[in-house]
Design a protein around this motif. Structure first.
Motif, PDB file in Angstrom:
ATOM      1  N   MET A   1       6.820   5.741  -0.359  1.00 50.53           N
ATOM      2  CA  MET A   1       7.097   5.801   0.790  1.00 50.53           C
ATOM      3  C   MET A   1       5.833   4.550   0.909  1.00 50.53           C
ATOM      4  O   MET A   1       4.361   4.485   0.453  1.00 50.53           O
ATOM      5  CB  MET A   1       6.319   6.900   1.898  1.00 50.53           C
ATOM      6  N   LEU A   2       5.723   3.348   0.965  1.00 53.84           N
ATOM      7  CA  LEU A   2       5.179   2.548   0.737  1.00 53.84           C
ATOM      8  C   LEU A   2       5.496   1.277   2.337  1.00 53.84           C
ATOM      9  O   LEU A   2       5.710   1.517   3.495  1.00 53.84           O
ATOM     10  CB  LEU A   2       6.199   1.068  -0.203  1.00 53.84           C
ATOM     11  N   HIS A   3       3.704   0.725   2.280  1.00 52.18           N
ATOM     12  CA  HIS A   3       3.656  -0.342   3.706  1.00 52.18           C
ATOM     13  C   HIS A   3       3.024  -0.732   3.231  1.00 52.18           C
ATOM     14  O   HIS A   3       2.479  -1.761   2.160  1.00 52.18           O
ATOM     15  CB  HIS A   3       2.385  -0.051   3.952  1.00 52.18           C
ATOM     16  N   LEU A   4       4.575  -2.481   3.274  1.00 51.72           N
ATOM     17  CA  LEU A   4       4.110  -3.718   3.222  1.00 51.72           C
ATOM     18  C   LEU A   4       3.695  -4.779   4.110  1.00 51.72           C
ATOM     19  O   LEU A   4       4.170  -4.612   5.497  1.00 51.72           O
ATOM     20  CB  LEU A   4       5.283  -4.169   2.464  1.00 51.72           C
ATOM     21  N   PHE A   5       3.107  -5.819   3.544  1.00 44.44           N
ATOM     22  CA  PHE A   5       1.775  -6.217   4.533  1.00 44.44           C
ATOM     23  C   PHE A   5       2.299  -7.880   4.127  1.00 44.44           C
ATOM     24  O   PHE A   5       1.690  -8.375   3.442  1.00 44.44           O
ATOM     25  CB  PHE A   5       0.578  -6.415   5.178  1.00 44.44           C
ATOM     26  N   VAL A   6       3.311  -9.047   4.537  1.00 42.61           N
ATOM     27  CA  VAL A   6       3.482  -9.948   3.793  1.00 42.61           C
ATOM     28  C   VAL A   6       3.595 -10.943   4.984  1.00 42.61           C
ATOM     29  O   VAL A   6       3.775 -10.996   6.026  1.00 42.61           O
ATOM     30  CB  VAL A   6       5.312  -9.678   3.554  1.00 42.61           C
ATOM     31  N   PRO A   7       3.413 -11.866   4.110  1.00 40.93           N
ATOM     32  CA  PRO A   7       3.369 -13.058   5.155  1.00 40.93           C
ATOM     33  C   PRO A   7       5.162 -13.937   5.533  1.00 40.93           C
ATOM     34  O   PRO A   7       5.926 -13.263   4.677  1.00 40.93           O
ATOM     35  CB  PRO A   7       2.878 -14.384   4.336  1.00 40.93           C
TER      36      PRO A   7
ATOM     37  N   LYS B   1       0.688  -1.508   0.086  1.00 38.68           N
ATOM     38  CA  LYS B   1      -0.563   0.101   0.103  1.00 38.68           C
ATOM     39  C   LYS B   1       0.936   1.178  -0.172  1.00 38.68           C
ATOM     40  O   LYS B   1       2.415   1.112   0.412  1.00 38.68           O
ATOM     41  CB  LYS B   1      -0.681  -0.349   1.331  1.00 38.68           C
ATOM     42  N   THR B   2       0.325   2.612  -0.769  1.00 37.08           N
ATOM     43  CA  THR B   2       0.758   4.311  -0.923  1.00 37.08           C
ATOM     44  C   THR B   2       0.539   4.235   0.629  1.00 37.08           C
ATOM     45  O   THR B   2      -0.040   3.405   1.100  1.00 37.08           O
ATOM     46  CB  THR B   2       0.454   4.378  -2.300  1.00 37.08           C
ATOM     47  N   THR B   3       1.201   5.577   0.888  1.00 36.92           N
ATOM     48  CA  THR B   3       0.952   6.133   2.513  1.00 36.92           C
ATOM     49  C   THR B   3      -0.050   7.190   1.548  1.00 36.92           C
ATOM     50  O   THR B   3       1.069   8.185   1.416  1.00 36.92           O
ATOM     51  CB  THR B   3       2.599   6.219   3.217  1.00 36.92           C
ATOM     52  N   LYS B   4      -0.792   7.150   3.150  1.00 38.68           N
ATOM     53  CA  LYS B   4      -1.374   8.992   2.831  1.00 38.68           C
ATOM     54  C   LYS B   4      -1.516   9.540   4.001  1.00 38.68           C
ATOM     55  O   LYS B   4      -1.535   9.288   4.985  1.00 38.68           O
ATOM     56  CB  LYS B   4      -2.950   7.867   2.323  1.00 38.68           C
ATOM     57  N   ILE B   5      -0.902  11.383   3.214  1.00 38.93           N
ATOM     58  CA  ILE B   5      -1.198  11.947   4.620  1.00 38.93           C
ATOM     59  C   ILE B   5      -1.897  13.100   4.024  1.00 38.93           C
ATOM     60  O   ILE B   5      -1.387  13.560   3.273  1.00 38.93           O
ATOM     61  CB  ILE B   5       0.723  12.243   5.081  1.00 38.93           C
ATOM     62  N   GLN B   6      -2.723  13.569   4.733  1.00 35.48           N
ATOM     63  CA  GLN B   6      -3.557  14.787   4.332  1.00 35.48           C
ATOM     64  C   GLN B   6      -4.743  14.798   5.349  1.00 35.48           C
ATOM     65  O   GLN B   6      -5.583  14.753   6.475  1.00 35.48           O
ATOM     66  CB  GLN B   6      -3.940  14.352   3.569  1.00 35.48           C
TER      67      GLN B   6
ATOM     68  N   PHE C   1      -3.261  -4.434  -4.128  1.00 31.46           N
ATOM     69  CA  PHE C   1      -2.060  -3.033  -3.775  1.00 31.46           C
ATOM     70  C   PHE C   1      -3.223  -2.230  -3.547  1.00 31.46           C
ATOM     71  O   PHE C   1      -3.077  -0.659  -4.093  1.00 31.46           O
ATOM     72  CB  PHE C   1      -2.057  -2.810  -5.865  1.00 31.46           C
ATOM     73  N   LEU C   2      -5.021  -2.862  -3.341  1.00 33.23           N
ATOM     74  CA  LEU C   2      -5.778  -1.941  -3.513  1.00 33.23           C
ATOM     75  C   LEU C   2      -5.898  -0.645  -1.739  1.00 33.23           C
ATOM     76  O   LEU C   2      -5.599  -1.770  -0.872  1.00 33.23           O
ATOM     77  CB  LEU C   2      -7.166  -1.786  -2.803  1.00 33.23           C
ATOM     78  N   GLY C   3      -6.290   0.359  -1.499  1.00 29.30           N
ATOM     79  CA  GLY C   3      -5.929   0.975  -0.128  1.00 29.30           C
ATOM     80  C   GLY C   3      -4.307   1.893  -0.422  1.00 29.30           C
ATOM     81  O   GLY C   3      -3.381   2.123  -1.023  1.00 29.30           O
ATOM     82  N   ALA C   4      -4.721   2.564   1.237  1.00 30.66           N
ATOM     83  CA  ALA C   4      -3.773   3.253   1.343  1.00 30.66           C
ATOM     84  C   ALA C   4      -3.331   3.135   2.969  1.00 30.66           C
ATOM     85  O   ALA C   4      -4.703   3.442   3.614  1.00 30.66           O
ATOM     86  CB  ALA C   4      -3.629   4.470   0.866  1.00 30.66           C
ATOM     87  N   VAL C   5      -2.423   3.292   3.668  1.00 35.01           N
ATOM     88  CA  VAL C   5      -2.006   3.516   5.037  1.00 35.01           C
ATOM     89  C   VAL C   5      -2.096   4.939   5.066  1.00 35.01           C
ATOM     90  O   VAL C   5      -0.862   6.223   4.847  1.00 35.01           O
ATOM     91  CB  VAL C   5      -1.024   2.436   5.695  1.00 35.01           C
TER      92      VAL C   5
END
Length: 164
Positions: free
Chosen positions: A139-145, A72-77, A115-119
């Motif tokens: 700036m990515l967020h990786l959730f992985v097993p 996921k991408t990173t969202k700051i707004q 790949f949907l959404g953003a953190v």
């Protein structure tokens, strides 16, 4: 003597996470001649976010171990509060480009990423640290097993991003 790669040899890559997968990714990056890799624990305070910004990485990857794979991408707004109507919104173009390189490498080790959404990093946490919303680096967020080959797949994805 280690071979320096002009594409990524001295690029500052930050891996953020306090788990074994994050440590494995850092070790794999260093083995592939990334000479400027930093590992930090997951941020839980203003000081931790400030520490990330002070490093000024050109690629930031938050790593969490999870059952389902998500990149996921990173969202700051939000509203800055500085003056009426001034809105803060992190530019995610480079993050989306970097995100696209994970598909092939993760699928090749039989992990199907979403790949949907953003953190979202809450603006209140980083409002006083302009780097978080002004910098355009990925700036990515990786959730992985936890699985064989994950660290190498991540390294190949990062290398492909810098080679583009």
């Amino acid at each position: 003597m280690a071979v320096l790669n002009a594409f990524y040899g001295n690029k500052k890559v930050m891996i953020v996470g306090d788990n074994q997968t994050a440590k494995d990714i850092v070790a794999a990056l260093k083995a592939e001649n990334f000479n400027n890799v930093v590992l930090l624990d997951a941020p839980n305070s203003y000081a931790a976010y400030y520490g990330i910004s002070e490093e000024k990485p050109v690629y930031t990857l938050f790593v969490e171990e999870a059952a389902q794979c998500k990149v996921k991408t990173t969202k700051i707004q939000g509203m800055s509060g500085e003056r009426l109507g001034k809105e803060i919104d992190r530019d995610d173009k480079e993050s989306r480009k970097a995100q696209s390189f994970y598909k092939h490498h993760l699928k090749s080790i039989k992990i199907k990423p979403s790949f949907l959404g953003a953190v979202e990093i809450p603006l209140e946490e980083v409002k006083d640290i302009p780097w978080f919303y002004q910098d355009k680096s990925p700036m990515l967020h990786l959730f992985v097993p936890k699985a064989e080959g994950v660290a190498q797949a991540v390294v190949e994805s990062i290398k492909d991003y810098f080679k583009r």
